[in-house]
Scaffold this motif. Structure first.
Motif, PDB file in Angstrom:
ATOM      1  N   ASN A   1       2.580   5.653   8.127  1.00  0.00           N
ATOM      2  CA  ASN A   1       1.086   5.793   7.984  1.00  0.00           C
ATOM      3  C   ASN A   1       0.197   5.591   9.323  1.00  0.00           C
ATOM      4  O   ASN A   1       0.279   4.422   9.688  1.00  0.00           O
ATOM      5  CB  ASN A   1       0.460   4.800   7.015  1.00  0.00           C
ATOM      6  CG  ASN A   1      -1.029   5.009   6.485  1.00  0.00           C
ATOM      7  OD1 ASN A   1      -1.698   5.549   7.547  1.00  0.00           O
ATOM      8  ND2 ASN A   1      -1.374   5.135   5.341  1.00  0.00           N
TER       9      ASN A   1
ATOM     10  N   ARG B   1      -4.534   2.775   3.176  1.00  0.00           N
ATOM     11  CA  ARG B   1      -3.431   3.067   2.333  1.00  0.00           C
ATOM     12  C   ARG B   1      -3.103   4.305   1.451  1.00  0.00           C
ATOM     13  O   ARG B   1      -4.252   4.780   1.230  1.00  0.00           O
ATOM     14  CB  ARG B   1      -3.201   1.840   1.209  1.00  0.00           C
ATOM     15  CG  ARG B   1      -2.558   0.312   2.084  1.00  0.00           C
ATOM     16  CD  ARG B   1      -2.634  -0.514   0.763  1.00  0.00           C
ATOM     17  NE  ARG B   1      -1.471  -0.015  -0.220  1.00  0.00           N
ATOM     18  CZ  ARG B   1      -1.513  -0.689  -1.257  1.00  0.00           C
ATOM     19  NH1 ARG B   1      -2.097  -1.792  -1.346  1.00  0.00           N
ATOM     20  NH2 ARG B   1      -0.512  -0.193  -2.253  1.00  0.00           N
ATOM     21  N   PRO B   2      -2.038   5.037   1.758  1.00  0.00           N
ATOM     22  CA  PRO B   2      -1.902   6.119   0.909  1.00  0.00           C
ATOM     23  C   PRO B   2      -1.895   5.799  -0.660  1.00  0.00           C
ATOM     24  O   PRO B   2      -1.392   4.788  -0.962  1.00  0.00           O
ATOM     25  CB  PRO B   2      -0.691   6.894   1.426  1.00  0.00           C
ATOM     26  CG  PRO B   2       0.216   5.783   1.984  1.00  0.00           C
ATOM     27  CD  PRO B   2      -0.792   4.523   2.376  1.00  0.00           C
TER      28      PRO B   2
END
Length: 145
Positions: A12, A58-59
């Protein structure tokens, strides 16, 4: 195990950037703010902003499909339920050691910057902060399984 369980998540970039920038700002503060009290207040805000930024970056994970077995958290919770005293002792030891190492590390990094400042180095705290920020960003960019 399915092939998707063995595939690590993608790195990320946003979280790596948050980690790097927060780390640089944290360790460079002594070059910008000499007052320890003011640095403490600013670091509290920085820690809050960095934590919020980390969470927002955060995904989103897709909800698991199919039957789910116990995971690592289930095992930890079961251990706490069956052996609370032992779990509390292990938890206290982990918190104590982590705190001690964090404080020792922070003091060592600050002393290193102050020694550089005493020698007349420009950006005495900022230059090491850039290195630490790059390391923090790199560590955050490593995809976890």
């Amino acid at each position: 195990m399915t092939p998707t369980e063995l595939t690590p998540a993608r790195a990320n970039v946003a979280q790596a950037a948050v980690m790097g920038l927060t780390t640089v700002a944290w360790y460079a503060l002594p070059d910008l703010i000499r007052s320890r009290a003011a640095r403490t207040v600013l670091k509290t805000g920085l820690l809050t902003a960095g934590g919020v930024g980390w969470v927002l970056a955060r995904p989103q994970k897709a909800a698991p499909t199919g039957p789910q077995g116990p995971d690592a958290f289930d095992e930890v919770f079961e251990a706490v339920r069956t052996e609370p005293a032992k779990s509390a002792a292990v938890g206290a030891a982990i918190v104590g050691l982590t705190t001690a190492f964090s404080i020792a590390g922070e003091k060592a990094i600050f002393r290193f910057g102050e020694k550089r400042r005493a020698r007349g180095a420009t950006g005495a705290h900022t230059v090491p902060a850039l290195v630490l920020g790059a390391l923090g960003a790199a560590s955050a960019a490593v995809p976890l399984p």
